[in-house]
Design a protein around this motif. Structure first.
Motif, PDB file in Angstrom:
ATOM      1  N   ALA A 147       0.834  -1.213   0.000  1.00 55.42           N
ATOM      2  CA  ALA A 147       0.000   0.000   0.000  1.00 55.42           C
ATOM      3  C   ALA A 147       0.866   1.260   0.000  1.00 55.42           C
ATOM      4  CB  ALA A 147      -0.941  -0.010   1.200  1.00 55.42           C
ATOM      5  N   LEU A 148       1.900   1.287   0.824  1.00 57.87           N
ATOM      6  CA  LEU A 148       2.764   2.462   0.890  1.00 57.87           C
ATOM      7  C   LEU A 148       3.639   2.588  -0.357  1.00 57.87           C
ATOM      8  CD1 LEU A 148       3.805   2.355   4.663  1.00 57.87           C
ATOM      9  CD2 LEU A 148       2.289   4.000   3.551  1.00 57.87           C
ATOM     10  N   TYR A 149       4.022   1.453  -0.939  1.00 54.35           N
ATOM     11  CA  TYR A 149       4.842   1.505  -2.165  1.00 54.35           C
ATOM     12  C   TYR A 149       4.026   2.050  -3.333  1.00 54.35           C
ATOM     13  CZ  TYR A 149       7.601   0.056  -6.169  1.00 54.35           C
ATOM     14  OH  TYR A 149       8.305   0.044  -7.349  1.00 54.35           O
ATOM     15  N   ILE A 150       2.793   1.605  -3.457  1.00 50.28           N
ATOM     16  CA  ILE A 150       1.935   2.083  -4.555  1.00 50.28           C
ATOM     17  C   ILE A 150       1.708   3.585  -4.439  1.00 50.28           C
ATOM     18  CG2 ILE A 150      -0.413   1.985  -5.472  1.00 50.28           C
ATOM     19  CD1 ILE A 150      -0.429  -0.998  -4.804  1.00 50.28           C
ATOM     20  N   LYS A 151       1.560   4.074  -3.225  1.00 52.86           N
ATOM     21  CA  LYS A 151       1.255   5.492  -3.039  1.00 52.86           C
ATOM     22  C   LYS A 151       2.491   6.376  -3.096  1.00 52.86           C
ATOM     23  CE  LYS A 151      -1.504   8.564  -0.146  1.00 52.86           C
ATOM     24  NZ  LYS A 151      -2.420   8.660   1.018  1.00 52.86           N
ATOM     25  N   HIS A 152       3.637   5.893  -2.587  1.00 53.71           N
ATOM     26  CA  HIS A 152       4.805   6.768  -2.447  1.00 53.71           C
ATOM     27  C   HIS A 152       6.061   6.279  -3.162  1.00 53.71           C
ATOM     28  CE1 HIS A 152       2.628   9.184   0.492  1.00 53.71           C
ATOM     29  NE2 HIS A 152       2.308   8.066   1.135  1.00 53.71           N
ATOM     30  N   PRO A 155       9.928   1.134  -1.198  1.00 54.64           N
ATOM     31  CA  PRO A 155       9.582  -0.273  -0.982  1.00 54.64           C
ATOM     32  C   PRO A 155       9.778  -0.718   0.468  1.00 54.64           C
ATOM     33  CG  PRO A 155      11.772  -0.120  -1.934  1.00 54.64           C
ATOM     34  CD  PRO A 155      11.236   1.294  -1.871  1.00 54.64           C
ATOM     35  N   SER A 156       9.041  -1.759   0.852  1.00 61.25           N
ATOM     36  CA  SER A 156       9.271  -2.517   2.095  1.00 61.25           C
ATOM     37  C   SER A 156       9.056  -1.709   3.374  1.00 61.25           C
ATOM     38  CB  SER A 156      10.690  -3.114   2.101  1.00 61.25           C
ATOM     39  OG  SER A 156      10.891  -3.928   0.971  1.00 61.25           O
ATOM     40  N   VAL A 157       8.258  -0.648   3.318  1.00 58.40           N
ATOM     41  CA  VAL A 157       7.959   0.146   4.517  1.00 58.40           C
ATOM     42  C   VAL A 157       6.734  -0.443   5.204  1.00 58.40           C
ATOM     43  CG1 VAL A 157       7.334   2.415   5.430  1.00 58.40           C
ATOM     44  CG2 VAL A 157       8.928   2.226   3.505  1.00 58.40           C
ATOM     45  N   ILE A 158       6.864  -0.804   6.465  1.00 53.76           N
ATOM     46  CA  ILE A 158       5.740  -1.405   7.198  1.00 53.76           C
ATOM     47  C   ILE A 158       5.216  -0.502   8.306  1.00 53.76           C
ATOM     48  CG2 ILE A 158       6.382  -3.782   6.676  1.00 53.76           C
ATOM     49  CD1 ILE A 158       7.701  -3.919   9.446  1.00 53.76           C
ATOM     50  N   GLY A 159       5.662   0.742   8.348  1.00 55.91           N
ATOM     51  CA  GLY A 159       5.152   1.659   9.352  1.00 55.91           C
ATOM     52  C   GLY A 159       6.021   2.894   9.464  1.00 55.91           C
ATOM     53  N   ASP A 194       0.444   2.420  10.632  1.00 54.87           N
ATOM     54  CA  ASP A 194       0.507   1.867   9.280  1.00 54.87           C
ATOM     55  C   ASP A 194      -0.171   2.811   8.293  1.00 54.87           C
ATOM     56  OD1 ASP A 194      -2.226   1.554   9.564  1.00 54.87           O
ATOM     57  OD2 ASP A 194      -2.175  -0.634   9.711  1.00 54.87           O
ATOM     58  N   HIS A 195      -0.414   2.332   7.081  1.00 53.29           N
ATOM     59  CA  HIS A 195      -0.956   3.173   6.015  1.00 53.29           C
ATOM     60  C   HIS A 195      -2.404   3.565   6.245  1.00 53.29           C
ATOM     61  CE1 HIS A 195      -2.207  -0.898   5.179  1.00 53.29           C
ATOM     62  NE2 HIS A 195      -3.052  -0.487   4.241  1.00 53.29           N
ATOM     63  N   GLU A 196      -3.129   2.829   7.096  1.00 49.83           N
ATOM     64  CA  GLU A 196      -4.529   3.114   7.371  1.00 49.83           C
ATOM     65  C   GLU A 196      -4.717   3.901   8.662  1.00 49.83           C
ATOM     66  OE1 GLU A 196      -6.126  -0.866   7.230  1.00 49.83           O
ATOM     67  OE2 GLU A 196      -6.779  -0.580   5.153  1.00 49.83           O
ATOM     68  N   LEU A 197      -3.637   4.500   9.155  1.00 45.50           N
ATOM     69  CA  LEU A 197      -3.629   5.306  10.395  1.00 45.50           C
ATOM     70  C   LEU A 197      -3.828   4.455  11.646  1.00 45.50           C
ATOM     71  CD1 LEU A 197      -5.726   8.464   9.367  1.00 45.50           C
ATOM     72  CD2 LEU A 197      -3.365   7.884   8.789  1.00 45.50           C
ATOM     73  N   ARG A 198      -3.724   3.145  11.519  1.00 46.08           N
ATOM     74  CA  ARG A 198      -3.827   2.299  12.703  1.00 46.08           C
ATOM     75  C   ARG A 198      -2.534   2.392  13.514  1.00 46.08           C
ATOM     76  NH1 ARG A 198      -6.841  -1.074   9.178  1.00 46.08           N
ATOM     77  NH2 ARG A 198      -8.860  -1.650  10.084  1.00 46.08           N
ATOM     78  N   ILE A 199      -2.680   2.489  14.808  1.00 43.74           N
ATOM     79  CA  ILE A 199      -1.528   2.554  15.702  1.00 43.74           C
ATOM     80  C   ILE A 199      -1.066   1.133  16.004  1.00 43.74           C
ATOM     81  CG2 ILE A 199      -0.715   3.254  17.987  1.00 43.74           C
ATOM     82  CD1 ILE A 199      -2.731   5.578  17.819  1.00 43.74           C
TER      83      ILE A 199
END
Length: 368
Positions: A147-152, A155-159, A194-199
């Motif tokens: 999700a973060l790679y598609i938007k920004h 790669p490989s960012v998990i938070g 994460d990408h959905e603003l979840r803590i």
């Protein structure tokens, strides 16, 4: 002699009248509590008052009811009133007396204080471990990274990780440890989202004078990520600002990059991607305004930390139940810009770790 007796009699009569008024107030509060059901409110008004929708409220009520102590008196405060009072406090951050006078709460200040303590302890014990959880499975990590790679494009960012200050009153002991560089007493709270603003992770145990890098270096999350890296399983990383040290599992921006360079481009995309944690902080504090910078928690640091943890769990619950509260995510009253020098940042990374992290960051920059 007669004047003294007259005064004593008058005082006794006044005390009796005051006691009768207090009894009438208690009866009226009980009558209001019994007559009003918050779930009968319209959905829009319900979410405005409590910051959660009715399905989330019913879920929280179930957790509270199943873990609360049994009633000892027939006129004890019911679980639904306890939950209403606690949510009103989290949402508004007002004084206990004012919240207790709400028609849907109708609880005396002394009773509300006990209710808040009870609800906070139950929610921290039963909600926080379930709803605040760092991604562990490969599937969870791939989902966030994609999700973060598609938007920004990184790669490989998990938070993303960042610190935020929760204002408190000056504690009675070691108050100098809580006086932050912004000029007030606070807790320095570390968040990972994460990408959905979840803590995914929160650490609210540190005084406001602590540096972000110190909190990170002493966290269980850093120890976990380092252990994963040492065992050869590290192919994901977090993003952090210049307040953190560069590590193979935590990528920070380049310092002093040249104009129109690869480093500048990396920093720009890094900043846009990391903005998700600033948005998370804004949504969290504007939904649960008791921890907003404009407010001030009038509790000990330990209780303020519990309140912060519970608010983070409630934040994730709101996302899960798709609460439609109109929350402004751009109000950052505590986001005063602070420039960190290299001497400010405390690093535990070895030279080998640093070399690996620099190679990862350079490779990403050249492929953007």
């Amino acid at each position: 002699m007669f004047s003294v007796a007259f005064v004593m009699l008058a005082d006794a009569e006044n005390a009796e009248v005051q006691q009768q008024e207090k009894n009438m107030q208690r009866i009226e509060r009980r009558r209001l509590r019994d007559a009003i059901n918050p779930l009968e409110l319209p959905q829009s008004l319900f979410e405005k008052y409590y910051r959660v929708n009715k399905p989330a409220f019913k879920y929280l009520l179930g957790v509270l009811t199943s873990n609360i102590q049994p009633k000892r008196k027939s006129f004890a405060v019911s679980p639904v009133v306890k939950l209403s009072a606690a949510l009103r406090f989290f949402a508004e951050g007002g004084y206990q007396t004012g919240i207790g006078k709400d028609c849907d709460v109708s609880v005396a200040q002394c009773s509300l204080s006990k209710v808040l303590t009870e609800v906070i302890n139950i929610f921290e014990k039963h909600l926080c471990p379930k709803w605040i959880r760092f991604c562990r499975t490969e599937e969870e990590k791939r989902k966030i990274a994609l999700a973060l790679y598609i938007k920004h494009g990184i790669p490989s960012v998990i938070g993303c990780v960042d610190g935020t200050h929760v204002r408190i009153i000056a504690p009675s002991a070691n108050k100098h440890l809580y006086y932050n560089r912004k000029g007030y007493y606070s807790l320095n709270v570390m968040l990972v989202c994460d990408h959905e603003l979840r803590i995914q992770y929160v650490d609210a145990s540190h005084p406001g004078a602590c540096h972000d890098s110190f909190i990170w270096n002493t966290s269980e999350l850093r120890a976990h990520l380092e252990e994963v890296y040492r065992t050869g399983g590290s192919k994901y990383w977090l993003l952090g600002d210049a307040g953190y040290s560069l590590e193979p599992w935590l990528l920070t921006p380049h310092r002093c990059p040249q104009d129109e360079s690869v480093e500048i481009k990396f920093n720009e995309i890094h900043s846009k991607c990391r903005n998700v944690v600033e948005r998370t902080n804004g949504v969290l504090k504007n939904r649960w305004r008791c921890i907003l910078g404009a407010r001030e928690l009038h509790y000990s640091p330990e209780k303020a930390a519990k309140i912060t943890n519970v608010c983070c769990a409630l934040h994730n619950i709101c996302i899960h139940f798709k609460c439609n509260t109109d929350v402004n995510d751009v109000e950052h009253v505590d986001s005063i810009s602070i420039q960190y020098s290299d001497s400010d940042v405390v690093s535990l990374a070895t030279q080998q770790y640093l070399s690996v992290a620099q190679n990862i960051r350079n490779n990403i920059g050249h492929n953007l």
